[in-house]
Write an enzyme that holds these catalytic residues in place. Structure first.
Site, PDB file in Angstrom:
ATOM      1  CE  LYS A  13      -3.417   0.127  -3.797  1.00 39.62           C
ATOM      2  NZ  LYS A  13      -2.629   0.577  -2.876  1.00 39.62           N
ATOM      3  CB  SER A 136       3.477   6.579 -13.397  1.00 40.88           C
ATOM      4  OG  SER A 136       2.365   5.875 -12.897  1.00 40.88           O
ATOM      5  N   GLY A 141       2.372   8.459  -4.623  1.00 44.15           N
ATOM      6  CA  GLY A 141       2.132   8.586  -3.183  1.00 44.15           C
ATOM      7  C   GLY A 141       0.714   9.012  -2.846  1.00 44.15           C
ATOM      8  CB  ALA A 142      -2.203   9.687  -4.535  1.00 47.25           C
ATOM      9  CG  LEU A 144      -4.691   5.811  -6.715  1.00 49.60           C
ATOM     10  CD1 LEU A 144      -5.063   6.616  -7.962  1.00 49.60           C
ATOM     11  CD2 LEU A 144      -5.924   5.079  -6.182  1.00 49.60           C
ATOM     12  CB  SER A 146       2.527   5.306  -7.578  1.00 56.66           C
ATOM     13  OG  SER A 146       3.160   5.740  -6.379  1.00 56.66           O
ATOM     14  CB  SER A 147       5.543   2.303  -4.170  1.00 54.88           C
ATOM     15  OG  SER A 147       4.541   1.606  -3.476  1.00 54.88           O
ATOM     16  CG  ASP A 215      -0.296  -1.916  -2.662  1.00 58.67           C
ATOM     17  OD1 ASP A 215      -1.384  -2.420  -2.330  1.00 58.67           O
ATOM     18  OD2 ASP A 215       0.095  -0.811  -2.241  1.00 58.67           O
TER      19      ASP A 215
HETATM   20  N1  LIG Z   1       6.691   6.712 -11.513  1.00 57.19           N
HETATM   21  C1  LIG Z   1       7.553   6.556 -10.511  1.00 57.19           C
HETATM   22  N2  LIG Z   1       8.876   6.700 -10.731  1.00 57.19           N
HETATM   23  C2  LIG Z   1       9.753   6.527  -9.714  1.00 57.19           C
HETATM   24  N3  LIG Z   1       9.411   6.263  -8.430  1.00 57.19           N
HETATM   25  C3  LIG Z   1       8.111   6.114  -8.165  1.00 57.19           C
HETATM   26  C4  LIG Z   1       7.115   6.261  -9.171  1.00 57.19           C
HETATM   27  N4  LIG Z   1       5.927   6.070  -8.594  1.00 57.19           N
HETATM   28  C5  LIG Z   1       6.158   5.816  -7.289  1.00 57.19           C
HETATM   29  N5  LIG Z   1       7.468   5.851  -7.015  1.00 57.19           N
HETATM   30  C6  LIG Z   1       8.120   5.630  -5.692  1.00 57.19           C
HETATM   31  O1  LIG Z   1       7.108   5.197  -4.785  1.00 57.19           O
HETATM   32  C7  LIG Z   1       6.955   6.132  -3.702  1.00 57.19           C
HETATM   33  C8  LIG Z   1       5.500   6.277  -3.323  1.00 57.19           C
HETATM   34  O2  LIG Z   1       5.127   5.130  -2.656  1.00 57.19           O
HETATM   35  P1  LIG Z   1       3.981   5.072  -1.563  1.00 57.19           P
HETATM   36  O3  LIG Z   1       3.841   3.644  -1.239  1.00 57.19           O
HETATM   37  O4  LIG Z   1       4.262   6.018  -0.449  1.00 57.19           O
HETATM   38  O5  LIG Z   1       2.678   5.588  -2.326  1.00 57.19           O
HETATM   39  P2  LIG Z   1       1.690   4.788  -3.293  1.00 57.19           P
HETATM   40  O6  LIG Z   1       2.314   3.485  -3.659  1.00 57.19           O
HETATM   41  O7  LIG Z   1       1.340   5.689  -4.400  1.00 57.19           O
HETATM   42  O8  LIG Z   1       0.427   4.570  -2.364  1.00 57.19           O
HETATM   43  P3  LIG Z   1      -0.112   3.208  -1.620  1.00 57.19           P
HETATM   44  O9  LIG Z   1       1.118   2.455  -1.198  1.00 57.19           O
HETATM   45  O10 LIG Z   1      -0.881   3.714  -0.454  1.00 57.19           O
HETATM   46  O11 LIG Z   1      -0.938   2.533  -2.619  1.00 57.19           O
HETATM   47  C9  LIG Z   1       7.524   7.438  -4.240  1.00 57.19           C
HETATM   48  O12 LIG Z   1       7.987   8.219  -3.150  1.00 57.19           O
HETATM   49  C10 LIG Z   1       8.657   6.952  -5.143  1.00 57.19           C
HETATM   50  O13 LIG Z   1       9.810   6.674  -4.388  1.00 57.19           O
HETATM   51  C1  LIG Z   2      -1.510   0.288   3.753  1.00 57.04           C
HETATM   52  C2  LIG Z   2      -1.301  -0.970   2.924  1.00 57.04           C
HETATM   53  O1  LIG Z   2      -2.125  -2.005   3.475  1.00 57.04           O
HETATM   54  C3  LIG Z   2      -1.760  -0.796   1.502  1.00 57.04           C
HETATM   55  C4  LIG Z   2      -1.065   0.281   0.747  1.00 57.04           C
HETATM   56  O2  LIG Z   2      -1.606   0.325  -0.555  1.00 57.04           O
HETATM   57  C5  LIG Z   2       0.148  -1.358   3.017  1.00 57.04           C
HETATM   58  C6  LIG Z   2       0.436  -2.762   2.522  1.00 57.04           C
HETATM   59  O3  LIG Z   2      -0.468  -3.597   2.404  1.00 57.04           O
HETATM   60  O4  LIG Z   2       1.631  -3.015   2.259  1.00 57.04           O
HETATM   61 MG   LIG Z   3       2.900   2.066  -2.193  1.00 54.65          MG
END
Ligand SMILES: Nc1ncnc2c1ncn2[C@@H]1O[C@H](COP(=O)(O)OP(=O)(O)OP(=O)(O)O)[C@@H](O)[C@H]1O
Ligand SMILES: C[C@@](O)(CCO)CC(=O)[O-]
Ligand SMILES: [Mg+2]
Length: 407
Positions: A13, A136, A141-142, A144, A146-147, A215
Site C-alpha cells: 500500500k 514478495s 520495511g520500507a 509500503l 510489507s508486514s 495497512d
Molecule cells: N516477505 C516477507 N516475508 C516474511 N516477513 C516479512 C515479509 N515482508 C515483511 N515481513 C515482516 O515485516 C517486517 C517489516 O514490517 P514494517 O512494518 O517494519 O515495515 P513495512 O510494513 O514494510 O512498512 P510500513 O509498516 O511503514 O508500511 C519485517 O521485519 C518482517 O518481519
Molecule cells: C505509521 C502507520 O500509520 C502506517 C504504517 O504503514 C502505522 C499504522 O497505521 O499502523
Molecule cells: Mg508494516
C-alpha cells in the site's frame, strides 16, 4: 487442496495522507499498490509444518504434534478480537529460540507466523501439516506495507488450511484472468474477507505492537480507501494518479517509529495533538479533491494536492518521523518542480512524488536520474490494485517459482 497447492497474494500500500495520525484515531487515505506478496501453500509431508521466507532468510520446520503441545501451553484464549498476550509471545519466542527483545525481520516474521498459526488452528481445528513459502515484490520495511501484505497472505492461507473459509476456486479454474481483470476483491464472501482482515490485524500486532489496521485493510480489500478507527470506506471515485515511488533504502522499524510518536504526544500533548488534527484535516481535504476530480484529471486540481503533500511532510517532520534522506528526496524532486512526502512510517524507507499530467517527461526523467544518483531506487507503479486473492497453482508463474525455490 491439490498436491500443487494454492497461491494467495496481497498488495502492498501507499498512504497518501494520515500515517501515524491514524494510530491516534484520525483518518488516513491509502491505496493498494501494484506490487504484491505471494504465498504458496502445499500439503505437508510427515506431519510437519514447514515455512520458507526467502525475503527474510528463514527456513524452519516443526512437528505438528510439537506445535499442538505448545498450543496447549498457551492458556489465554486466542481470539481475533484480542491482542496477542505478552506471555503468549514470550512462550513462542522461547520455543523458537528468539531473544526476548528481538526485533530483527526474521524473528518478527517467525513470531507472527507461529502466533497466527496456533491462534487460528486453536479456533478452527488442528495445526495443519502444510508447506508455506512466501515471496514478495515489496521491499521489506520500507513503508509500503510489507508486514501487512505478509500478514494478510498468512491469514488467508491459514484460514483456508483450517477450512475456516470457503475455497472460491472451482477445480482447474485459472485465476490469472480473474486476478488481472477484477477491480475489487474477489473470491471470498464479505464476512470471510472481514475474518481474513481481523486475523491479519493480529499478525500486524505481533510485528508492530500497536498498528492502526489501515495497512491490513488495504492489503485485504485493495482499491483506495479511507480508514478511521477501524471504519473502512471505499473512496467514491479514484482518479488516475501518477505517483513516483522512491526508496531511500534507509532501514527503519515501524514499531519503533510508532512508539516514538506516542512518546512525543505524551510529552507534549498541547503541541502534538493540534498537529494530528491538522493531518486529519489534510486527509479530509485531499479526499474532497480526489472525489471531485474526473477520472482523467486535468492539471488544475494538482496545485492543491501538491500543497497538501508539502504541508503534511512538514507535519511528519514535526512529529519526529522524518529523516535527512527523506529531506533530500523532497529537495531533489522540488528542484524539478515536483512535490513529495514520506509514506508509511517514515524514518527512511519510501517517499511518494506526485506526477501531474503537465509534468514534462524530461522533468520526470531528470528527477529520477537525480534520485538514483543519491543512491535511491525509484519506480512508477499502478495504484488501486485488487486486494487479497486466491489463485490456482496454474497462476504460479516462472518468476514466482524461481523466487520461492531460492533459499
Ligand atoms: N516477505 C516477507 N516475508 C516474511 N516477513 C516479512 C515479509 N515482508 C515483511 N515481513 C515482516 O515485516 C517486517 C517489516 O514490517 P514494517 O512494518 O517494519 O515495515 P513495512 O510494513 O514494510 O512498512 P510500513 O509498516 O511503514 O508500511 C519485517 O521485519 C518482517 O518481519
Ligand atoms: C505509521 C502507520 O500509520 C502506517 C504504517 O504503514 C502505522 C499504522 O497505521 O499502523
Ligand atoms: Mg508494516
Amino acid at each position: 487442496m491439490s498436491e500443487h497447492g494454492l497461491l494467495v497474494s496481497a498488495p502492498g500500500k501507499v498512504i497518501l495522507h494520515g500515517e501515524h495520525a491514524v494510530v491516534h484515531g484520525k483518518a488516513a487515505l491509502a491505496v493498494a499498490l501494484g506490487l504484491r506478496t505471494f504465498l504458496r501453500l502445499r500439503p505437508g509431508g510427515g506431519e510437519r509444518l514447514r515455512i520458507h521466507l526467502p525475503g527474510v532468510g528463514v527456513r524452519r520446520e516443526w512437528d505438528v504434534a510439537e506445535l499442538s503441545a505448545l498450543r496447549g501451553r498457551l492458556t489465554a484464549d486466542f481470539d481475533e478480537s484480542k491482542s496477542p498476550g505478552v506471555e503468549q509471545l514470550d512462550v513462542l519466542k522461547e520455543f523458537a529460540g528468539i531473544a526476548a527483545d528481538a526485533s530483527a525481520p526474521d524473528s518478527l516474521a517467525i513470531l507472527a507466523f507461529l502466533y497466527m498459526c496456533l491462534a487460528i488452528s486453536a479456533k478452527y481445528g488442528d495445526v495443519p501439516s502444510v508447506d508455506i513459502a512466501v515471496w514478495s515484490e515489496l521491499p521489506t520495511g520500507a513503508g509500503l506495507g510489507s508486514s501487512a501484505a505478509y500478514a494478510v497472505c498468512l491469514a488467508a492461507a491459514l484460514l483456508h488450511a483450517c477450512r475456516a473459509i470457503s475455497c472460491p476456486l472451482k477445480d482447474g479454474e485459472a485465476t490469472a484472468r480473474f486476478y488481472f481483470e477484477s477491480s475489487r476483491s474477489q473470491g471470498w464472501p464479505e464476512e470471510e474477507m472481514s475474518l481474513i482482515n481481523s486475523w491479519a490485524f493480529q499478525g500486524e500486532r505481533v510485528i508492530h505492537g500497536n498498528p492502526s489496521g489501515v495497512d491490513n485493510a488495504v492489503g485485504t480489500w485493495g482499491g483506495a480507501l479511507r480508514y478511521q478507527s477501524g471504519k473502512i470506506t471505499s473512496l467514491k471515485r479514484v482518479p488516475t494518479l501518477r505517483i513516483l515511488l522512491t526508496n531511500t533504502k534507509v532501514p527503519r522499524s515501524t514499531k519503533v517509529l510508532v512508539a516514538g510518536v506516542k512518546e512525543k504526544i505524551l510529552k507534549f500533548p498541547a503541541i502534538m495533538n493540534p498537529v494530528l488534527d491538522s493531518i486529519d484535516a489534510i486527509s479530509q481535504e485531499c479526499q474532497s479533491v480526489l472525489e471531485a476530480m474526473p477520472t482523467n484529471p486535468s492539471p488544475e486540481y494538482y496545485p492543491v494536492l501538491e500543497e497538501l503533500f508539502d504541508i503534511n511532510q512538514h507535519h511528519l517532520n514535526v512529529i519526529g518521523v522524518g529523516h535527512p534522506s527523506l529531506d533530500r528526496l523532497c529537495r531533489v524532486t522540488a528542484s524539478h518542480g515536483l512535490h513529495s512526502k514520506l509514506t508509511g512510517a517514515g524514518g527512511g524507507g519510501c517517499g511518494i512524488t506526485l506526477l501531474p499530467p503537465d509534468a514534462t517527461p524530461l522533468a520526470v526523467e531528470a528527477a529520477k536520474r537525480d534520485l538514483c544518483a543519491c543512491g535511491f531506487e525509484c519506480w512508477e507503479t499502478d495504484i488501486g490494485a485488487p486486494g487479497v486473492t486466491l489463485h490456482s497453482s496454474s497462476a504460479l508463474n516462472a518468476e514466482v517459482l524461481h523466487a520461492l525455490s531460492e533459499s
